[in-house]
Design an enzyme around this catalytic site. Sequence first.
Site, short mmCIF file in Angstrom:
data_model
loop_
_atom_site.label_atom_id
_atom_site.label_comp_id
_atom_site.label_asym_id
_atom_site.label_seq_id
_atom_site.Cartn_x
_atom_site.Cartn_y
_atom_site.Cartn_z
N THR A 1 0.83 -1.20 0.00
CA THR A 1 0.00 0.00 0.00
C THR A 1 0.87 1.25 0.00
O THR A 1 0.59 2.22 -0.71
CB THR A 1 -0.95 0.01 1.21
OG1 THR A 1 -1.68 -1.22 1.23
CG2 THR A 1 -1.92 1.17 1.13
N ASP A 2 1.93 1.26 0.79
CA ASP A 2 2.88 2.36 0.75
C ASP A 2 3.46 2.54 -0.64
O ASP A 2 3.56 3.65 -1.16
CB ASP A 2 4.03 2.10 1.73
CG ASP A 2 3.73 2.58 3.14
OD1 ASP A 2 2.76 3.35 3.33
OD2 ASP A 2 4.46 2.19 4.07
N LEU A 3 3.88 1.44 -1.25
CA LEU A 3 4.53 1.52 -2.56
C LEU A 3 3.56 1.99 -3.63
O LEU A 3 3.93 2.79 -4.50
CB LEU A 3 5.13 0.15 -2.92
CG LEU A 3 6.31 -0.27 -2.05
CD1 LEU A 3 6.67 -1.73 -2.31
CD2 LEU A 3 7.52 0.62 -2.29
#
Length: 442
Positions: A214-216
């Site tokens: 999700t961060d990426l």
Amino acid sequence: MILSKYRALSAVTRLDSRLIRRSLISTQSDGQGIPPPLTGIRILDLTRVLAGPSCTMLLADMGADVIKVEEVTRGDDTRSWLPPSAPVSPNSPKESSHLPPESAYFLAVNRNKRSITVNFKEPAGLEVVQRLIRSSDVLVENFIVGKLSRMGLGWEDCKVLNPRLVYASITGYGQTGPFREAAGYDVIIEAEAGLMHITGEPDRPPSKVGVAVTDLMTGLYAHGAILAGLRSVQHTGKGVWIDCNLFETQLAGLANIASNYLIAGKEASRHGTAHPSIVPYQVFPCKDGFLMIGAGNDKQFRLLAERILEKPELADDARFANNATRVANREALVDIITQVLQRHERDYWIDRFTGLGVPFGPINNIQQSFAHPQVGARQTVMEVDHPRAGKVRMVAPPVTYNGKRMPVRRPPPWLSQHTKEVMLELGYSQNEIAELRARQII
């Protein structure tokens, strides 16, 4: 070893790996590539951990001058996330001798950047950041909503300092709504935005994905939005405030799962490695390992049954005649295939699958993944010289332009490596820099 497993893919993979590398290096060097398209663009990076730094690294890879502003004593949180870390070279700069080793996590997402340390809670430090804003094209931040505004560095403040600024905010839930002031953590958003619900085995608790996806994804969305913002400034002459957040990114990342619910009201469930609508399409155990098999149509299933498993009767069995009946009889078919595959080692089955047109792949660990023949052929792993860690290996930028990758101009910086350099560019004198250091402003 890996090359031999894939020897039937093409005659090329039977060549000596050194000849492959020599050939690919020659082929890629013939390409002209393109000039780094963001050369001349300055990006003020006020982010830390993963979503923001991955975004700014992508922009740095395209040639942007990314100045990473870090906390004076500790820097980015991920600098302390060790082990693992790179070894400290005996030839490392003396001024960095007080620092811990360079963490593998930090090294992964901070190449091509410059690092300065500034305490901008203090007025003198705030002035440093304001000077940077005036000379920057982009500011990227991932503070909790409202925090920078209270410090005089919100969008409304910064657009006065620089009316052409692209100001990108990366948060957990966005600038509005009841959760706007909540911190954003990848694993929490995975839970709240549906990803954990669909990840894992059906009879086991929900599971997180093995990397902070999700961060990426949010970093990727933010990097694209910033490019759009720069283009908008070219057309309008006016700055842009970009609101990018983990929650909406993850909802968008549900893709067809989200569409199934929004269009048909269909709730999702966990299927492990299996596909809810295609059989056989999952991981199967062999005698000593695992294979992912994806027979997505009747032709592929017949090849699997007749040529690979040597059970031609499966293709003519009414229970498995087409995908719909295979889905209806999933458990029986999976059990039959599993029994056959467990008679032999993984390499045996790789040889039988290779070249027949039935999608498959071994479940590789990380060592095996980087030993894959495609890694050497594509030069996917690169080595850079780091002033503190010596030779550092990292995954290369995954895109080529006319056969060439963007250059890695700088290794990931050690903490405060470029503070003096940047301060001089901003017009500070040597005496002023020394004074600010003594006060721990920089």
